[in-house]
Design a protein around this motif. Structure first.
Motif, short mmCIF file in Angstrom:
data_model
loop_
_atom_site.label_atom_id
_atom_site.label_comp_id
_atom_site.label_asym_id
_atom_site.label_seq_id
_atom_site.Cartn_x
_atom_site.Cartn_y
_atom_site.Cartn_z
N ASP A 1 0.83 -1.21 0.00
CA ASP A 1 0.00 0.00 0.00
C ASP A 1 0.86 1.26 0.00
O ASP A 1 0.55 2.24 -0.69
CB ASP A 1 -0.94 0.00 1.21
CG ASP A 1 -1.97 -1.11 1.17
OD1 ASP A 1 -2.24 -1.65 0.07
OD2 ASP A 1 -2.51 -1.45 2.24
N VAL B 1 2.37 1.86 -3.47
CA VAL B 1 1.36 2.44 -4.35
C VAL B 1 1.19 3.93 -4.04
O VAL B 1 1.19 4.78 -4.95
CB VAL B 1 0.01 1.71 -4.20
CG1 VAL B 1 -1.08 2.43 -4.97
CG2 VAL B 1 0.13 0.26 -4.68
N GLU B 2 1.09 4.26 -2.76
CA GLU B 2 0.90 5.65 -2.33
C GLU B 2 2.05 6.54 -2.80
O GLU B 2 1.83 7.69 -3.21
CB GLU B 2 0.80 5.69 -0.81
CG GLU B 2 0.66 7.08 -0.22
CD GLU B 2 0.73 7.07 1.29
OE1 GLU B 2 1.21 8.07 1.87
OE2 GLU B 2 0.33 6.06 1.92
N GLU C 1 6.24 2.08 -9.55
CA GLU C 1 5.65 1.31 -10.64
C GLU C 1 5.58 -0.17 -10.34
O GLU C 1 4.69 -0.87 -10.79
CB GLU C 1 6.49 1.48 -11.92
CG GLU C 1 6.58 2.90 -12.43
CD GLU C 1 7.63 3.00 -13.51
OE1 GLU C 1 7.26 3.30 -14.65
OE2 GLU C 1 8.83 2.77 -13.21
N ARG C 2 6.58 -0.64 -9.59
CA ARG C 2 6.69 -2.09 -9.35
C ARG C 2 7.47 -2.34 -8.06
O ARG C 2 8.18 -1.46 -7.57
CB ARG C 2 7.38 -2.80 -10.51
CG ARG C 2 8.86 -2.48 -10.68
CD ARG C 2 9.45 -3.04 -11.94
NE ARG C 2 8.74 -2.52 -13.12
CZ ARG C 2 8.96 -1.32 -13.64
NH1 ARG C 2 9.85 -0.49 -13.09
NH2 ARG C 2 8.28 -0.90 -14.69
N HIS D 1 -3.04 -9.04 -3.20
CA HIS D 1 -3.27 -7.75 -2.55
C HIS D 1 -2.99 -6.59 -3.50
O HIS D 1 -3.71 -5.58 -3.48
CB HIS D 1 -2.39 -7.63 -1.31
CG HIS D 1 -2.67 -6.39 -0.51
ND1 HIS D 1 -3.77 -6.27 0.31
CD2 HIS D 1 -2.02 -5.20 -0.43
CE1 HIS D 1 -3.78 -5.07 0.87
NE2 HIS D 1 -2.72 -4.40 0.44
N ALA D 2 -1.98 -6.71 -4.34
CA ALA D 2 -1.61 -5.62 -5.24
C ALA D 2 -2.63 -5.42 -6.35
O ALA D 2 -2.91 -4.29 -6.75
CB ALA D 2 -0.24 -5.89 -5.84
N GLY D 3 -3.20 -6.51 -6.84
CA GLY D 3 -4.14 -6.40 -7.95
C GLY D 3 -3.49 -5.69 -9.13
O GLY D 3 -2.36 -5.97 -9.49
N ASP D 4 -4.23 -4.74 -9.70
CA ASP D 4 -3.71 -3.97 -10.83
C ASP D 4 -3.08 -2.66 -10.40
O ASP D 4 -2.72 -1.83 -11.24
CB ASP D 4 -4.84 -3.68 -11.82
CG ASP D 4 -5.34 -4.94 -12.50
OD1 ASP D 4 -4.53 -5.87 -12.68
OD2 ASP D 4 -6.54 -5.01 -12.84
N ARG D 5 -2.92 -2.44 -9.09
CA ARG D 5 -2.43 -1.15 -8.61
C ARG D 5 -0.93 -0.97 -8.82
O ARG D 5 -0.45 0.15 -8.97
CB ARG D 5 -2.75 -1.00 -7.12
CG ARG D 5 -4.25 -0.97 -6.80
CD ARG D 5 -4.47 -0.81 -5.32
NE ARG D 5 -3.88 -1.91 -4.55
CZ ARG D 5 -3.45 -1.81 -3.29
NH1 ARG D 5 -3.49 -0.65 -2.66
NH2 ARG D 5 -2.95 -2.86 -2.67
N ILE D 6 -0.19 -2.07 -8.78
CA ILE D 6 1.28 -2.01 -8.89
C ILE D 6 1.75 -3.38 -9.36
O ILE D 6 1.12 -4.40 -9.07
CB ILE D 6 1.92 -1.63 -7.54
CG1 ILE D 6 3.41 -1.29 -7.69
CG2 ILE D 6 1.70 -2.71 -6.49
CD1 ILE D 6 4.02 -0.64 -6.45
#
Length: 240
Positions: A138, A141-142, A146-147, A170-175
């Motif tokens: 999290d 992402v904040e 990128e990865r 947990h990451a899904g498509d966010r990162i």
């Protein structure tokens, strides 16, 4: 699973850089001293890599050891980021921890902010933040990463495969979660079978013969390795 999985190859020499590119690497992680996990590459190597036809991300790690940084470390790290930008490379690879292993929000945020305009990968400092990796994902992402390069908190990706599966969920498509450490032609099939890969990280290296007198005087690692263009090519073929 995507049809084509991106292959990032870590290199620490002009020869390694050339081998990774000729073998078909999609992205380069540029370092010095891979035998100790990678340090910031030299200005000369960065200048050479700037001519590559694929994106090059430089490791930002000014010394061996942990990723717990004081103000002296920070001055060096910020200067390294400036050098990457001046060289014209595509991005940087960053990480910072508290003594207890948690990602250090303030330090990491300061580094990430200084690197704005460059691509940003969170390196395996992430692996010290477990066993619950959700807060670290999290935070990444904040902060605009990128990865995340990770082995799931273990020495190798196969050892951390269960934790990695949870990280992907947990990451899904966010990162992007990019597995790395112990990724080779022998382990790749099992990793692909378990994880919904988008990117993967490997040295694509083979053992090299230590050079006699230089080894004797301590100038060469006892177990040197070199990037192998044939292995890069074979890895790429296995990722399609």
């Amino acid at each position: 699973m995507p049809e084509n999985i991106l292959l990032e190859v870590c290199v620490d020499s002009p020869e390694g850089l050339a081998a990774a590119i000729s073998g078909g690497a999609d992205r380069i992680e540029l370092c010095s001293a891979l035998e100790i996990g990678g340090l910031t590459p030299s200005p000369g190597l960065m200048a050479l890599a700037a001519g590559a036809q694929v994106p090059v991300y430089a490791m930002i790690r000014s010394r061996p050891g942990d990723f717990v940084y004081g103000e002296g470390d920070m001055a060096a790290l910020l200067g390294d980021i400036d050098a990457v930008r001046a060289a014209g490379l595509a991005g940087v690879v960053l990480g910072a921890n508290h003594v207890d292993g948690r990602l250090h929000r303030d330090v990491l945020g300061r580094l990430a902010d200084h690197a704005k305009g460059l691509g940003r990968t969170l390196h395996r400092a992430f692996d010290l933040s477990g066993p619950d990796f959700a807060p670290a994902i999290d935070l990444a992402v904040e902060l605009g990463f990128e990865r995340i390069l990770t082995s799931g908190g273990q020495a190798t990706v196969l050892g951390g495969i269960d934790a990695l599966a949870a990280c992907f969920a947990h990451a899904g498509d966010r990162i992007v979660i990019m597995p790395g450490s112990g990724v080779n032609l022998e382990t790749l099939g099992a990793i692909k079978a378990r994880l919904p890969l988008r990117e993967i990280h490997s040295s694509c290296s083979t053992a090299a013969n230590p050079a006699g007198r230089a080894l004797e005087l301590g100038f060469v690692s006892p177990q040197p390795r070199r990037t192998d263009a044939g292995i890069v090519k074979a890895m790429k073929a296995s990722l399609v």
